[in-house]
Enzyme design. Structure first.
Site, PDB file in Angstrom:
ATOM      1  N   SER A 121       0.672  -1.123   0.009  1.00  0.00           N
ATOM      2  CA  SER A 121       0.133  -0.024  -0.031  1.00  0.00           C
ATOM      3  C   SER A 121       0.821   1.234   0.072  1.00  0.00           C
ATOM      4  O   SER A 121       0.245   2.317  -0.214  1.00  0.00           O
ATOM      5  CB  SER A 121      -0.775  -0.001   1.153  1.00  0.00           C
ATOM      6  OG  SER A 121      -0.338   0.491   2.123  1.00  0.00           O
ATOM      7  N   LYS A 158       1.774   3.919   7.600  1.00  0.00           N
ATOM      8  CA  LYS A 158       0.882   4.929   7.007  1.00  0.00           C
ATOM      9  C   LYS A 158       1.549   5.954   6.992  1.00  0.00           C
ATOM     10  O   LYS A 158       2.462   6.597   7.740  1.00  0.00           O
ATOM     11  CB  LYS A 158      -0.433   4.816   7.443  1.00  0.00           C
ATOM     12  CG  LYS A 158      -1.209   3.523   7.453  1.00  0.00           C
ATOM     13  CD  LYS A 158      -2.010   3.294   6.076  1.00  0.00           C
ATOM     14  CE  LYS A 158      -2.661   1.987   5.965  1.00  0.00           C
ATOM     15  NZ  LYS A 158      -3.248   1.610   4.848  1.00  0.00           N
TER      16      LYS A 158
END
Lengths: 203, 203
Positions: A121, A158
DNA sequence: TAAATTACCATACAAATGTATGGTAATTAT
DNA sequence: ATAATTACCATACATTTGTATGGTAATTTA
């Protein structure tokens, strides 16, 4: 469920961790000196209690051979603490110490730790599955930085954005939607900032 | 500039680091055992040499009190030998141009060196401009590996393919055509194999 | 109330540990 | 050619270290 520690035992455990991070675990005499004990037998008993309760592990006869088995895996210096999800959250494996194929090169700095990235991701930030990220828990996380966070007992990597009304965690991949957290969100904690990346080319 | 270490001293230094990563620094006896020495005095002398040359620091009388100096700082300054082109070849600077602050996590093998990558021709191998590659000149380069090569007095990072009639150097980017070399090509030399990559997230 | 548990103390001991001294042989530098 | 360095060896010694045993006092648990 971890067994309860007495106040003194907690202080000794803290000292063990502190000393190990500084360099080497202490001897019984050094612990005794630190806490003002007049002999080592007292320390011996405290360590025995800590070991019995599962917080440390000692190697008989060996000097300074005190291993801290704290349940707070994130701040214990270990080669690779587990795998962290760049896509959807994965559970961290506390004891899967990946001594792995980091042939000559990887070792732990004192205040940082390693996590192995799973998932793609963050591919637009050039971080890929299998990469090792170097995480520093002792520097403040700023908006825009890539961070490791705990979210409902799982860990994620993230990019952090601090907004007016809360916090957003973005993947750098259009396939993944950002995670938006209101203020005072429970079960959320920023573990550290990703300060580096290491990748081994061996195959 | 760090003083030169002998081969044995290098091995002992490596062992010191390795053991510290595993938990605690070794005693003289443990080092002696590891290297097959029959007494600790030999180890003592090697450690003395390492300390004299500034690689470690010992605390007299204290057991296991061997501090690896380069490991104690978070960042070790390492010479970057030059910039290497992932796209079109760039000249290598004869003397080190730059120093990069490698976190201690990325420990340089003693026989390797660093190059800073310029250009994005290897982007499909996830290597990007600005990344630091760790190059080992002492292992054989196999077909399929990413290597650093000298080509007409310039250096390139490419994926190597050994074919029947010669050698091919591929970029992992469709914008760049492979370089094809017949046998016995002059002015060509494989410098080393890329064994690792480090990227800092600091800005 | 009796029995553990906790938190210290003192003393003792074998083994581990760092250190010192002195020696041999090979290699390297002056 | 001589001196210095490197790389081991053997032996010795004072401390350090982990461990064991036994004791006292206060607190907590059953």
């Amino acid at each position: 469920m971890p067994l309860e520690l007495t106040e003194i035992q907690k202080k000794i455990l803290d000292f063990l961790i502190e000393q190990k991070v500084k360099g080497i675990p202490p001897t019984l005499a050094e612990i005794a000196s630190k806490f003002g004990y007049k002999n080592r037998a007292t320390v011996q008993q405290h360590l025995g209690a800590l070991e019995k309760k599962g917080y440390i592990k000692r190697s008989p006869k060996l000097s300074r051979a005190i291993e801290v088995l704290s349940e707070d895996k994130f701040f214990i210096p270990r080669p690779v603490l587990g795998e962290v999800a760049a896509g959807s959250p994965l559970t961290i494996y506390p004891d899967s110490v990946d001594t792995v194929e980091l042939p000559t090169i990887v070792r732990m700095p004192h205040d940082s730790f390693l996590l192995k990235v799973k998932g793609n991701s963050l591919k637009d930030a050039y971080i890929f599955s299998g990469d090792i990220v170097i995480v520093n828990p002792n520097i403040p996380a700023l908006s825009g930085q890539i961070v490791v966070a705990i979210l409902d007992d799982a860990a994620v990597v993230k990019r952090l954005f601090v907004k007016e009304n809360g916090i957003e965690l973005h993947s750098e991949n259009p396939e993944y939607a950002p995670i938006i957290l209101e203020k005072d969100r429970n079960n959320f904690k920023i573990v550290g900032v990703v300060v580096g990346l290491y990748r081994t080319m061996r195959n």
